[in-house]
Design a protein around this motif. Sequence first.
Motif, PDB file in Angstrom:
ATOM      1  N   ILE A   1     -32.025 -25.063  -0.751  1.00  0.00           N
ATOM      2  CA  ILE A   1     -32.317 -23.937  -1.647  1.00  0.00           C
ATOM      3  C   ILE A   1     -33.823 -23.826  -1.848  1.00  0.00           C
ATOM      4  O   ILE A   1     -34.504 -24.831  -2.082  1.00  0.00           O
ATOM      5  CB  ILE A   1     -31.579 -24.111  -2.989  1.00  0.00           C
ATOM      6  N   ASP A   2     -34.333 -22.619  -1.741  1.00  0.00           N
ATOM      7  CA  ASP A   2     -35.747 -22.345  -1.981  1.00  0.00           C
ATOM      8  C   ASP A   2     -35.953 -22.214  -3.489  1.00  0.00           C
ATOM      9  O   ASP A   2     -35.809 -21.132  -4.073  1.00  0.00           O
ATOM     10  CB  ASP A   2     -36.159 -21.057  -1.257  1.00  0.00           C
ATOM     11  N   VAL A   3     -36.279 -23.339  -4.112  1.00  0.00           N
ATOM     12  CA  VAL A   3     -36.379 -23.380  -5.571  1.00  0.00           C
ATOM     13  C   VAL A   3     -37.470 -22.435  -6.071  1.00  0.00           C
ATOM     14  O   VAL A   3     -37.290 -21.744  -7.078  1.00  0.00           O
ATOM     15  CB  VAL A   3     -36.636 -24.825  -6.049  1.00  0.00           C
ATOM     16  N   ALA A   4     -38.589 -22.379  -5.364  1.00  0.00           N
ATOM     17  CA  ALA A   4     -39.684 -21.506  -5.806  1.00  0.00           C
ATOM     18  C   ALA A   4     -39.250 -20.046  -5.836  1.00  0.00           C
ATOM     19  O   ALA A   4     -39.658 -19.284  -6.714  1.00  0.00           O
ATOM     20  CB  ALA A   4     -40.890 -21.689  -4.888  1.00  0.00           C
TER      21      ALA A   4
ATOM     22  N   VAL B   1     -39.709 -28.043 -13.160  1.00  0.00           N
ATOM     23  CA  VAL B   1     -40.608 -28.429 -12.075  1.00  0.00           C
ATOM     24  C   VAL B   1     -41.529 -27.267 -11.701  1.00  0.00           C
ATOM     25  O   VAL B   1     -42.733 -27.453 -11.495  1.00  0.00           O
ATOM     26  CB  VAL B   1     -39.794 -28.906 -10.850  1.00  0.00           C
ATOM     27  N   GLN B   2     -40.972 -26.059 -11.611  1.00  0.00           N
ATOM     28  CA  GLN B   2     -41.805 -24.910 -11.252  1.00  0.00           C
ATOM     29  C   GLN B   2     -42.866 -24.632 -12.303  1.00  0.00           C
ATOM     30  O   GLN B   2     -44.005 -24.268 -11.979  1.00  0.00           O
ATOM     31  CB  GLN B   2     -40.929 -23.670 -11.058  1.00  0.00           C
ATOM     32  N   ARG B   3     -42.533 -24.818 -13.591  1.00  0.00           N
ATOM     33  CA  ARG B   3     -43.555 -24.654 -14.640  1.00  0.00           C
ATOM     34  C   ARG B   3     -44.671 -25.679 -14.464  1.00  0.00           C
ATOM     35  O   ARG B   3     -45.855 -25.363 -14.617  1.00  0.00           O
ATOM     36  CB  ARG B   3     -42.918 -24.789 -16.024  1.00  0.00           C
ATOM     37  N   SER B   4     -44.284 -26.922 -14.160  1.00  0.00           N
ATOM     38  CA  SER B   4     -45.295 -27.964 -13.971  1.00  0.00           C
ATOM     39  C   SER B   4     -46.184 -27.644 -12.779  1.00  0.00           C
ATOM     40  O   SER B   4     -47.405 -27.829 -12.827  1.00  0.00           O
ATOM     41  CB  SER B   4     -44.610 -29.321 -13.770  1.00  0.00           C
ATOM     42  N   ILE B   5     -45.582 -27.131 -11.698  1.00  0.00           N
ATOM     43  CA  ILE B   5     -46.370 -26.775 -10.522  1.00  0.00           C
ATOM     44  C   ILE B   5     -47.339 -25.648 -10.860  1.00  0.00           C
ATOM     45  O   ILE B   5     -48.523 -25.696 -10.502  1.00  0.00           O
ATOM     46  CB  ILE B   5     -45.437 -26.365  -9.363  1.00  0.00           C
TER      47      ILE B   5
ATOM     48  N   LEU C   1     -45.310 -27.200  -1.892  1.00  0.00           N
ATOM     49  CA  LEU C   1     -46.218 -27.168  -3.038  1.00  0.00           C
ATOM     50  C   LEU C   1     -47.497 -26.448  -2.638  1.00  0.00           C
ATOM     51  O   LEU C   1     -47.951 -26.569  -1.489  1.00  0.00           O
ATOM     52  CB  LEU C   1     -46.580 -28.588  -3.488  1.00  0.00           C
ATOM     53  N   PRO C   2     -48.110 -25.694  -3.545  1.00  0.00           N
ATOM     54  CA  PRO C   2     -49.458 -25.190  -3.270  1.00  0.00           C
ATOM     55  C   PRO C   2     -50.385 -26.372  -2.971  1.00  0.00           C
ATOM     56  O   PRO C   2     -50.286 -27.419  -3.610  1.00  0.00           O
ATOM     57  CB  PRO C   2     -49.845 -24.478  -4.572  1.00  0.00           C
ATOM     58  N   THR C   3     -51.266 -26.197  -2.030  1.00  0.00           N
ATOM     59  CA  THR C   3     -52.113 -27.318  -1.601  1.00  0.00           C
ATOM     60  C   THR C   3     -52.936 -27.921  -2.740  1.00  0.00           C
ATOM     61  O   THR C   3     -53.077 -29.147  -2.816  1.00  0.00           O
ATOM     62  CB  THR C   3     -53.018 -26.863  -0.445  1.00  0.00           C
ATOM     63  N   PRO C   4     -53.501 -27.120  -3.682  1.00  0.00           N
ATOM     64  CA  PRO C   4     -54.196 -27.762  -4.810  1.00  0.00           C
ATOM     65  C   PRO C   4     -53.277 -28.670  -5.631  1.00  0.00           C
ATOM     66  O   PRO C   4     -53.699 -29.730  -6.097  1.00  0.00           O
ATOM     67  CB  PRO C   4     -54.683 -26.570  -5.642  1.00  0.00           C
ATOM     68  N   VAL C   5     -52.014 -28.277  -5.800  1.00  0.00           N
ATOM     69  CA  VAL C   5     -51.081 -29.125  -6.544  1.00  0.00           C
ATOM     70  C   VAL C   5     -50.748 -30.366  -5.739  1.00  0.00           C
ATOM     71  O   VAL C   5     -50.622 -31.457  -6.289  1.00  0.00           O
ATOM     72  CB  VAL C   5     -49.805 -28.329  -6.904  1.00  0.00           C
ATOM     73  N   MET C   6     -50.604 -30.209  -4.409  1.00  0.00           N
ATOM     74  CA  MET C   6     -50.341 -31.380  -3.568  1.00  0.00           C
ATOM     75  C   MET C   6     -51.488 -32.390  -3.676  1.00  0.00           C
ATOM     76  O   MET C   6     -51.271 -33.607  -3.710  1.00  0.00           O
ATOM     77  CB  MET C   6     -50.154 -30.956  -2.115  1.00  0.00           C
ATOM     78  N   THR C   7     -52.710 -31.894  -3.738  1.00  0.00           N
ATOM     79  CA  THR C   7     -53.856 -32.787  -3.901  1.00  0.00           C
ATOM     80  C   THR C   7     -53.752 -33.560  -5.215  1.00  0.00           C
ATOM     81  O   THR C   7     -54.024 -34.766  -5.268  1.00  0.00           O
ATOM     82  CB  THR C   7     -55.165 -31.977  -3.876  1.00  0.00           C
ATOM     83  N   ALA C   8     -53.343 -32.867  -6.274  1.00  0.00           N
ATOM     84  CA  ALA C   8     -53.186 -33.538  -7.562  1.00  0.00           C
ATOM     85  C   ALA C   8     -52.062 -34.554  -7.515  1.00  0.00           C
ATOM     86  O   ALA C   8     -52.188 -35.663  -8.050  1.00  0.00           O
ATOM     87  CB  ALA C   8     -52.915 -32.497  -8.654  1.00  0.00           C
ATOM     88  N   VAL C   9     -50.940 -34.205  -6.874  1.00  0.00           N
ATOM     89  CA  VAL C   9     -49.809 -35.129  -6.753  1.00  0.00           C
ATOM     90  C   VAL C   9     -50.215 -36.364  -5.955  1.00  0.00           C
ATOM     91  O   VAL C   9     -49.887 -37.499  -6.313  1.00  0.00           O
ATOM     92  CB  VAL C   9     -48.618 -34.410  -6.097  1.00  0.00           C
ATOM     93  N   THR C  10     -50.956 -36.148  -4.872  1.00  0.00           N
ATOM     94  CA  THR C  10     -51.422 -37.272  -4.050  1.00  0.00           C
ATOM     95  C   THR C  10     -52.300 -38.212  -4.867  1.00  0.00           C
ATOM     96  O   THR C  10     -52.171 -39.436  -4.790  1.00  0.00           O
ATOM     97  CB  THR C  10     -52.204 -36.738  -2.834  1.00  0.00           C
ATOM     98  N   SER C  11     -53.191 -37.658  -5.661  1.00  0.00           N
ATOM     99  CA  SER C  11     -54.060 -38.491  -6.486  1.00  0.00           C
ATOM    100  C   SER C  11     -53.262 -39.276  -7.523  1.00  0.00           C
ATOM    101  O   SER C  11     -53.542 -40.447  -7.784  1.00  0.00           O
ATOM    102  CB  SER C  11     -55.111 -37.622  -7.186  1.00  0.00           C
ATOM    103  N   ARG C  12     -52.275 -38.637  -8.109  1.00  0.00           N
ATOM    104  CA  ARG C  12     -51.416 -39.343  -9.084  1.00  0.00           C
ATOM    105  C   ARG C  12     -50.697 -40.518  -8.419  1.00  0.00           C
ATOM    106  O   ARG C  12     -50.621 -41.617  -8.975  1.00  0.00           O
ATOM    107  CB  ARG C  12     -50.405 -38.354  -9.674  1.00  0.00           C
TER     108      ARG C  12
END
Length: 607
Positions: A107-110, A180-184, A266-277
């Motif tokens: 399912i395409d949650v976004a 999750v979508q709100r957090s993204i 995920l949008p790439t800026p969010v992926m960068t944040a997730v990777t850092s976390r």
Amino acid sequence: MASVSGIPADGAAAAGTVLGRYTRLDLDEALAALVADGLLEEADAQRVRADVRTVRGRSELHPLVLVANLRFPDPRAPDKPLSLEVLTQWLAQRANLPYLKIDPMKIDVAAVTQVVSHAYAQRYRILPVAVSELQVVFATSEPFDTRWLADLGHILRRDIQRVVASPLDVNRYLAEWWSVQRSIQRARDAKTDLHDGRAILNFEQLVELGKTGEVGADDRHVVHIVDWLLQYAFEQRASDIHLEPRRDTSNIRFRIDGVMHKVFELPTPVMTAVTSRIKILGRMDVAEKRRPQDGRIKTRSQGGREVELRLSSMPTAFGEKVVMRIFDPDIVVKEFAQLGFSAEEEATWRSLVERPHGIVLVTGPTGSGKTTTLYSTLKVLATPDLNVCTVEDPIEMVSPEFNQMQVQASIDLDFAAGVRTLLRQDPDIIMVGEIRDLETAQMAVQASLTGHLVLSTLHTNDAPSALTRLLDLGVPNYLIQSTLSGVVAQRLVRTLCPHCKAEAALDVPAWAALTHRCAMAPPPRYYGPKGCLECRKTGFLGRTGIYEMLRISPAVRALIQPAMDLARLTETAYGEGMRPLRASAAAQVARGLTTIPEVLNVLPPTD
């Protein structure tokens, strides 16, 4: 009407049903319908009513959940309970609507979360599961509550199709997906430009906040995304999580039963944040993005099991790619029978690893289950009266039964130095993560000659090739003859789902090709994949091992020479009872555990 994602079009509402229209499902009406359809006895219905009256908060639950909680036997299959899925399928038939087992990976949650607001979906307990230009498919556990249909059809200007899904699934994903979508979205809003330095500053602050246990308001959304991602991976039985940055939209993929599945974007800026976390959790250097790094996370699944994740980061064109390998003790450590050993293979394996000294090698490509075999074996061997030591790169899973050493190349602590150290630690059993060079091989030989059992791995395609590999490394043939006890080559194949596998016609030429070296009779029954809710329609659930076990007998030992004839040695081993990988795989096919195409997908034609 057309269908979306294989979901049939909406059927007409059931006529003449005892269940009410335009309202939510009433307990008394549902019980009356279950009794009328023969799924419940009247006494069972009374028991449900009594349970609701005596237990506080039960009246707020969906009627089908109340019935499923008491686990009445299913009259149509008395050995099985009247589960929530069975009851939901019954409700779908009553409403003349399709039944859907929600699989969030498909399912395409976004996209679906943009169809309606969370408040509206929560109000009517409707969950969008598929979206196209022409129609939207909604899952609901209240098929007779149709008050929202006309409004949404007018607003969306698309056909509205309905399917019936489990009330627990609807409630769960109503909470998860929008959250999750709100957090993204909020994480993306907080880091709209990665090139102005703000993202790095935020995460430098997060490092400091993480040390004190405090998380800033902007970063709590990233924390939520990571927590959700890990729990989702545990639920889906993933062995690896891949975070793959791309120019605009980055991918999250899981490896499940050896097969990669794209599960989220995920949008790439969010992926960068997730990777850092994730790097913070793994105690990695957040500021260093140009060099590969390794880390480790220890967490718990929703069931309370302790789970370890091994992290590896790699710089790519669009950012850092992170792979998290999941080591769930319930999956990594298994009984010998669960590994896929036949009774004969288990006896052979035990005869090799229960010796007081010698070298036993496990060979195969990456991802063939060598780690699982070795850890499961060490768990059996590590009794209180034995000292079991390992040297690994990296330590796959921390275990209290072993003394484990991590290779540290930066301080010249390699495998050879690790084994040299372990020999001074009074060991009984030594496990070397991998024999990569002559020095490590020589130390393993030395350990065996001084009376220790040594377990290790090599990367070769079959068991006899391990002897050639040792000779190529420079180990003298007479030392191999005197120390090597046996070699086991292995692969992993997907196993048929036991809930839905079905008898199928045997492809006789394919069976003959699979067994051309071992002349096995075709099995009386052959099974193939079908697909059900348990296996997410794939037909496969889990993996099992296939093995080729080479014992170094006197006849084989005599053939280990500097100019060794590998073909002759292999034929000698076959003559002494070694079964090739294909024979082990054919035995698993004959047992109904896997299929010929699955085996041929794992073993190349030249094997």
